[in-house]
Design a protein around this motif. Structure first.
Motif, PDB file in Angstrom:
ATOM      1  N   THR A  42       2.353  11.711  -1.672  1.00 42.27           N
ATOM      2  CA  THR A  42       2.843  11.072  -0.705  1.00 42.27           C
ATOM      3  C   THR A  42       2.207   9.551  -0.708  1.00 42.27           C
ATOM      4  O   THR A  42       1.481   9.549  -1.449  1.00 42.27           O
ATOM      5  CB  THR A  42       2.720  11.897   0.744  1.00 42.27           C
ATOM      6  OG1 THR A  42       3.314  10.890   1.580  1.00 42.27           O
ATOM      7  CG2 THR A  42       1.176  11.960   0.864  1.00 42.27           C
ATOM      8  N   SER A  63      -2.458  11.392  -1.778  1.00 45.35           N
ATOM      9  CA  SER A  63      -1.883  10.140  -1.223  1.00 45.35           C
ATOM     10  C   SER A  63      -2.526   8.825  -1.664  1.00 45.35           C
ATOM     11  O   SER A  63      -3.490   8.737  -1.856  1.00 45.35           O
ATOM     12  CB  SER A  63      -2.276  10.397   0.442  1.00 45.35           C
ATOM     13  OG  SER A  63      -2.090   9.167   1.364  1.00 45.35           O
ATOM     14  N   LYS A 335       3.775   6.583  -5.586  1.00 45.68           N
ATOM     15  CA  LYS A 335       4.295   8.160  -5.706  1.00 45.68           C
ATOM     16  C   LYS A 335       4.730   8.523  -7.245  1.00 45.68           C
ATOM     17  O   LYS A 335       4.072   9.542  -7.706  1.00 45.68           O
ATOM     18  CB  LYS A 335       5.173   8.697  -4.801  1.00 45.68           C
ATOM     19  CG  LYS A 335       4.963   8.525  -3.517  1.00 45.68           C
ATOM     20  CD  LYS A 335       5.586   9.392  -2.372  1.00 45.68           C
ATOM     21  CE  LYS A 335       7.375   9.052  -2.433  1.00 45.68           C
ATOM     22  NZ  LYS A 335       7.951  10.017  -1.576  1.00 45.68           N
ATOM     23  N   LEU A 353       7.036  15.347  -5.088  1.00 48.60           N
ATOM     24  CA  LEU A 353       7.030  14.323  -4.421  1.00 48.60           C
ATOM     25  C   LEU A 353       7.553  14.565  -3.051  1.00 48.60           C
ATOM     26  O   LEU A 353       8.322  15.362  -2.997  1.00 48.60           O
ATOM     27  CB  LEU A 353       8.053  13.331  -5.203  1.00 48.60           C
ATOM     28  CG  LEU A 353       7.633  12.746  -6.531  1.00 48.60           C
ATOM     29  CD1 LEU A 353       8.713  11.918  -7.129  1.00 48.60           C
ATOM     30  CD2 LEU A 353       6.517  11.826  -6.381  1.00 48.60           C
TER      31      LEU A 353
END
Length: 364
Positions: A42, A63, A335, A353
């Motif tokens: 993310t 992330s 991402k 994803l």
């Protein structure tokens, strides 16, 4: 497979040591020794993203943006960050962030922007400074190759797209071994002259411990002579932003419309058109206004980034076209960067994803 193995691959791509001083990256939450059940990638960690990880059976969230830049003094669920931490801990979910370190590598955040725009001949816009060291050591001739191989394997000897870089000079070294020694060559109490190779190479300063350790382990002498010199050279393969060229020049309006479509921007804020073709393009994912001067110095026709403030647009002074596509919009393809790295290494593992739109900004 342990979570640590996945982290190792991400660290190999963008070492945490490359982060900016204000940043907070790496494994922010969780136990790296646990077995991984799946990875969810993310841009931001929100409560919805954690829920998605739970639903997909992923116990690692990767992330771009960290969930916290400073320490938490209380964790009682009174704000989103605290609730995210609580829910992640309760569900045994680890959270790893690769932020400004992913901004600082060639194929990272800005590199992906260049790829999407089809830029060629790309290079770092603002290379890191004072981040390199020169290592000089002296090795018996017959053992020089094994020492070079060891320090190269540890991360020394990279210059741009070249590796195993060194300078070697033949000479003679002298020493006298004391009573409490076990010399590799020569006799105790006698001055000895040995044919040696002076090896010079470069390394990032954050790898100093690893490279020196490899040198000492590979070197045949009891006492290893070496010098480390700080360099003022730019580290051209590491730094923030990038600049490259379009295959063919296009007019400003065409470029801005293409930019909006590629990055799915709700709008593009831009300075006055200069009525000249766009060929050389500078980019920076996220908040890149601090690099405007670099973009101008590189003679870019346009600078693409996010988060320009009102008065900062005036700093263009008709020398460059500024195109602000938004923070999220400029970084959204990060991402894909993480996904490509991990699926290439772990092709048969569950890597997803995130489907959650974490952009907090909306447009009419």
């Amino acid at each position: 497979m342990q979570i640590q193995e996945i982290i190792n691959e991400l660290e190999h791509f963008a070492p945490s040591a490359l982060k900016e001083d204000f940043d907070n990256v790496g494994l922010l939450l969780g136990d790296a020794s646990k077995n991984a059940t799946g990875v969810l990638i993310t841009l931001d960690v929100t409560e919805d993203v954690v829920d998605e990880a739970i639903e997909r059976g992923c116990n690692l969230i990767v992330s771009h943006h960290p969930i916290m830049l400073s320490g938490l003094k209380k964790i009682n669920g009174r704000n989103a960050t605290e609730r995210i931490v609580i829910k992640a801990i309760q569900n045994n979910i680890a959270i790893y962030a690769s932020h400004t370190n992913a901004d600082s590598v060639m194929n990272g955040v800005s590199g992906k922007m260049c790829e999407k725009l089809g830029l060629e001949n790309c290079k770092i816009l603002a290379p890191k400074k004072e981040s390199l060291l020169k290592l000089v050591t002296f090795v018996p001739t017959e053992q020089a190759e094994q020492v070079r191989e060891a320090i190269f394997k540890a991360g020394a000897g990279h210059i741009g797209n070249y590796d195993a870089c060194s300078y070697n000079l033949n000479g003679e070294g002298t020493f006298r071994a004391g009573d409490n020694t076990n010399p590799f060559v020569g006799e105790k109490g006698e001055i000895h002259t040995e044919a040696e190779v002076r090896i010079e190479t470069v390394l990032p300063d954050y790898l100093k411990g690893r490279v020196v350790g490899a040198l000492i382990n590979a070197h045949p002498y009891e006492e290893v002579a070496y010098d480390l010199y700080p360099l003022v050279n730019d580290w051209v393969s590491t730094g923030l932003g990038m600049v490259g060229e379009l295959p063919h020049a296009i007019d400003e309006a065409t470029f801005l419309n293409r930019l909006k479509n590629i990055f799915k921007a709700g709008g593009v804020r831009y300075t006055n058109l200069l009525n000249k073709p766009i060929k050389r393009v500078a980019v920076c994912g996220g908040s890149g206004s601090f690099l405007l001067g670099k973009a101008i110095a590189e003679k870019a026709d346009v600078f693409v980034t996010g988060d320009f403030k009102y008065h900062q647009f005036a700093d263009a002074e008709n020398r460059i076209l500024i195109a602000d596509i938004g923070h999220f919009e400029s970084e959204q393809y990060t991402k894909e960067v993480f996904f490509e790295i991990l699926t290439k290494k772990f092709s048969n593992f569950a890597i997803h994803l995130s489907n959650v739109n974490t952009n907090p900004v909306n447009y009419l």
